[in-house]
Scaffold this motif. Sequence first.
Motif, PDB file in Angstrom:
ATOM      1  N   UNK A 244      10.610  -2.504   6.388  1.00 23.64           N
ATOM      2  CA  UNK A 244      10.998  -2.382   7.801  1.00 23.64           C
ATOM      3  C   UNK A 244      11.524  -0.985   8.102  1.00 23.64           C
ATOM      4  N   UNK A 245      12.251  -0.414   7.145  1.00 23.24           N
ATOM      5  CA  UNK A 245      12.804   0.926   7.378  1.00 23.24           C
ATOM      6  C   UNK A 245      11.722   1.993   7.485  1.00 23.24           C
ATOM      7  N   UNK A 246      10.514   1.708   6.955  1.00 22.43           N
ATOM      8  CA  UNK A 246       9.410   2.669   6.985  1.00 22.43           C
ATOM      9  C   UNK A 246       8.412   2.377   8.108  1.00 22.43           C
ATOM     10  N   UNK A 247       8.647   1.374   8.913  1.00 19.86           N
ATOM     11  CA  UNK A 247       7.683   1.006   9.955  1.00 19.86           C
ATOM     12  C   UNK A 247       7.474   2.148  10.941  1.00 19.86           C
ATOM     13  N   UNK A 248       6.221   2.311  11.375  1.00 20.86           N
ATOM     14  CA  UNK A 248       5.881   3.367  12.325  1.00 20.86           C
ATOM     15  C   UNK A 248       6.457   3.051  13.699  1.00 20.86           C
ATOM     16  N   UNK A 249       6.659   4.083  14.494  1.00 17.28           N
ATOM     17  CA  UNK A 249       7.130   3.902  15.867  1.00 17.28           C
ATOM     18  C   UNK A 249       6.168   2.995  16.626  1.00 17.28           C
TER      19      UNK A 249
ATOM     20  N   UNK B 283       0.820  -1.210   0.000  1.00 17.31           N
ATOM     21  CA  UNK B 283       0.000   0.000   0.000  1.00 17.31           C
ATOM     22  C   UNK B 283       0.854   1.259   0.000  1.00 17.31           C
ATOM     23  N   UNK B 284       2.171   1.138   0.101  1.00 17.32           N
ATOM     24  CA  UNK B 284       3.036   2.311   0.141  1.00 17.32           C
ATOM     25  C   UNK B 284       3.080   3.039  -1.195  1.00 17.32           C
ATOM     26  N   UNK B 285       3.148   2.265  -2.295  1.00 20.56           N
ATOM     27  CA  UNK B 285       3.287   2.861  -3.625  1.00 20.56           C
ATOM     28  C   UNK B 285       2.498   2.002  -4.605  1.00 20.56           C
ATOM     29  N   UNK B 286       1.490   2.572  -5.270  1.00 21.13           N
ATOM     30  CA  UNK B 286       0.682   1.770  -6.195  1.00 21.13           C
ATOM     31  C   UNK B 286       1.434   1.352  -7.455  1.00 21.13           C
TER      32      UNK B 286
ATOM     33  N   UNK C  97     -10.337  -4.505   0.193  1.00 21.87           N
ATOM     34  CA  UNK C  97     -10.792  -5.427   1.225  1.00 21.87           C
ATOM     35  C   UNK C  97     -11.120  -4.677   2.511  1.00 21.87           C
ATOM     36  N   UNK C  98     -12.178  -5.072   3.211  1.00 23.64           N
ATOM     37  CA  UNK C  98     -12.486  -4.418   4.492  1.00 23.64           C
ATOM     38  C   UNK C  98     -11.387  -4.642   5.543  1.00 23.64           C
ATOM     39  N   UNK C  99     -10.605  -5.717   5.391  1.00 26.68           N
ATOM     40  CA  UNK C  99      -9.563  -5.989   6.385  1.00 26.68           C
ATOM     41  C   UNK C  99      -8.524  -4.870   6.472  1.00 26.68           C
ATOM     42  N   UNK C 100      -8.390  -4.121   5.406  1.00 28.31           N
ATOM     43  CA  UNK C 100      -7.294  -3.161   5.326  1.00 28.31           C
ATOM     44  C   UNK C 100      -7.699  -1.769   5.808  1.00 28.31           C
ATOM     45  N   UNK C 101      -8.977  -1.578   6.128  1.00 24.63           N
ATOM     46  CA  UNK C 101      -9.499  -0.229   6.399  1.00 24.63           C
ATOM     47  C   UNK C 101      -8.786   0.463   7.561  1.00 24.63           C
ATOM     48  N   UNK C 102      -8.702  -0.189   8.697  1.00 22.95           N
ATOM     49  CA  UNK C 102      -8.103   0.463   9.863  1.00 22.95           C
ATOM     50  C   UNK C 102      -6.607   0.699   9.658  1.00 22.95           C
TER      51      UNK C 102
ATOM     52  N   UNK D  85      -6.290   3.710   7.524  1.00 19.50           N
ATOM     53  CA  UNK D  85      -6.666   4.908   8.280  1.00 19.50           C
ATOM     54  C   UNK D  85      -5.564   5.355   9.231  1.00 19.50           C
ATOM     55  N   UNK D  86      -4.829   4.398   9.790  1.00 14.53           N
ATOM     56  CA  UNK D  86      -3.775   4.741  10.746  1.00 14.53           C
ATOM     57  C   UNK D  86      -2.386   4.831  10.110  1.00 14.53           C
ATOM     58  N   UNK D  87      -2.317   4.659   8.772  1.00 18.58           N
ATOM     59  CA  UNK D  87      -1.060   4.850   8.079  1.00 18.58           C
ATOM     60  C   UNK D  87      -0.103   3.679   8.137  1.00 18.58           C
ATOM     61  N   UNK D  88      -0.601   2.486   8.419  1.00 18.31           N
ATOM     62  CA  UNK D  88       0.260   1.309   8.441  1.00 18.31           C
ATOM     63  C   UNK D  88       0.362   0.720   7.028  1.00 18.31           C
ATOM     64  N   UNK D  89       1.578   0.412   6.608  1.00 18.61           N
ATOM     65  CA  UNK D  89       1.805  -0.200   5.297  1.00 18.61           C
ATOM     66  C   UNK D  89       1.467  -1.690   5.365  1.00 18.61           C
ATOM     67  N   UNK D  90       0.839  -2.193   4.295  1.00 18.89           N
ATOM     68  CA  UNK D  90       0.463  -3.602   4.223  1.00 18.89           C
ATOM     69  C   UNK D  90       0.975  -4.181   2.908  1.00 18.89           C
ATOM     70  N   UNK D  91       1.651  -5.330   2.977  1.00 22.19           N
ATOM     71  CA  UNK D  91       2.070  -6.047   1.774  1.00 22.19           C
ATOM     72  C   UNK D  91       0.853  -6.721   1.152  1.00 22.19           C
TER      73      UNK D  91
END
Length: 650
Positions: free
Chosen positions: A439-444, A426-429, A463-468, A471-477
């Motif tokens: 890992x270098x971009x992981x949030x505190x 989700x970082x870059x389409x 997917x609904x699984x990815x919504x939160x 919203x909180x800015x977490x990257x997902x593979x």
Amino acid sequence: MSGKVETHEFQAESRQLLQLVVHSIYSNKDVFLRELISNASDALDKLRLESLRDGDLDADTSDPHIALETDPEARTLTVRDNGIGMSREEVKGLIGTIAKSGTAEFVRRLKEANANKDAAASADLIGSFGVGFYSSFMVADKVTLVTRRAGERKGTRWESTGEGTYELEALDEAPQGTSVTLHLKPTDTEDHLYDYTDVNRLRQIVRRHSDFIPWPVRTTVESPAPATSANDAEDGDTTATERTVETLNSMKALWARPQSEITEEEYKEFYKHVSHDWSDPLETIHTRAEGTFEYQAVLFIPSHAPLDLYQQGGRRGVHLYVRRVFIMDDCTSLLPNYLRFVKGVVDAQDLSLNVSREALQQDRQIQLMHRRLVKKILSTVKELRTKDNERYRTFWREFGPAMKEGLLSDTDNRETLLDLASFPSTHDPEQQTSLRDYVSRMKDGQEHVYYLTGESRARLENSPHIEAFRAKGYEVLLLTDPVDEVWVEQVREFDGTPLRSIAKGQVDLDGDADDKDRAEEKQRADDFEPLLARLRDALSDDVKDVRLSSRLTTSPACVVGDAHDITPNLEKMYRAMGQELPPVKRILELNPDHPLVARLKDTHAADAEDPALAETAELLHGMALLAEGGELADPTRFTRLLADRLATTL
């Protein structure tokens, strides 16, 4: 004497394909000769190997060679070898059938290339689909093949004009090996570029494309005969000629030459010889080892994946030689299955010439070569990523799914493979990411590498699984290859950071919540418990639990698995392979902030005996399945319930 002539029709797709090959325009017609010489060379290799394995084989091995015979008046070119030859059934299977697999896809892609006037792409495709023999019809109106397998008495004649049918005839007598006679098309009298009865032209093609063939490629040339008398010499009589045999290729093993003496063009031509691919390789690896055991290797990473890369029984690409003697063309012991796309030659110095495939699997030297070659290939890919990201992206696009198979089978190189891998996220389409960059971009405070598996990127992003997480800015593979469903179950971490599916188990993204927030969450859970309990009863046959969700922001519901459950995609894959599994019940999660869920809580708190709740539960569960791309157990019933519910609200 000959047998009865039988006429056979090509299948409809094969007939269409043959017409495309015959009538398309190619940038370099000369490649047909390279393909025929390569086939002849393979036949000689196989004869030598067969004679080593079977000392009683009734075959002539005294003068293995390839002959080019021309007849300018009849306008024919014959490529003849005295190799292993083919039986009648082999002729029908190998020559009588175009492209054993992938014919329809080949036809489609060749049409596209021709529609776009892309001649180079058309030519590349022929090599990709393994139909190089049929390139003969680019220059010939008719092709006649005569063959006899070594050790057999009778031969076979195959002939076709490329118009959709071919003839088969049994021959009582035929030379050992195979001859392919091309009845050449007329040429423009002002352009001798494509006159394939011209010995000078043949000499030029062989030296360019087939100079490294380990067998002599011969042709007969005419030259002025020396004067036989003093009077002839004085009169300048040069009409007399003599016929001599000339070897057109040097027969120097390319892999045994110093790298400094080999040109890039020679590497490309050698790749095309061993791979039967008409496009250039993506990367060349020339390596050698000296010491306790010695070997030389020239390996190639193709620029595109072959069609049979993911088919069981697909061709492997590494040829094994021992002291320049061909042993086998499909040596599965030299490289692991996930590197099956690598083409090339490995020449060992100390193996037995009569080694079997079974013995190779146990041979210590083969095992050492295997380890060293794998490390060399992986280091080459790593260097490619560092120095030429564009070519690395091509490599991963073509071979990434195969490479990820190594995460399951090659535990010794698992960390290296993880470091080489790229994934959409989700970082870059537009760009994929490495795990190290993720890992270098992981949030505190983030403790996991989050991922989601599924059939397509578009489906996962919605997917609904990815919504939160979004919203909180977490990257997902976003893992969409079938192999992703399997390796993530075995690879638990990367460089000390655990991997975690966002579609399994409980999700807690509020790590900084204070006691007050947690108390409010508990109170809300208590408020919803009556509704959750009734939904559990209503859906007891379909789900193992109903609970509130912390991963939803806009959807009313989603279905998730327990931490160690298999995913629906993986379950579907197992069933497709014929492996029956017990039904896996999942968990329905509700979004307490969604108006529909909040209204349900209020409605059923007031009317604890509402009979419509069971239908509402079915609708909620069905919507959650559809939202993740799942399948409904009874689509007709779901549609009827939805229509009835809509009707009551209008």
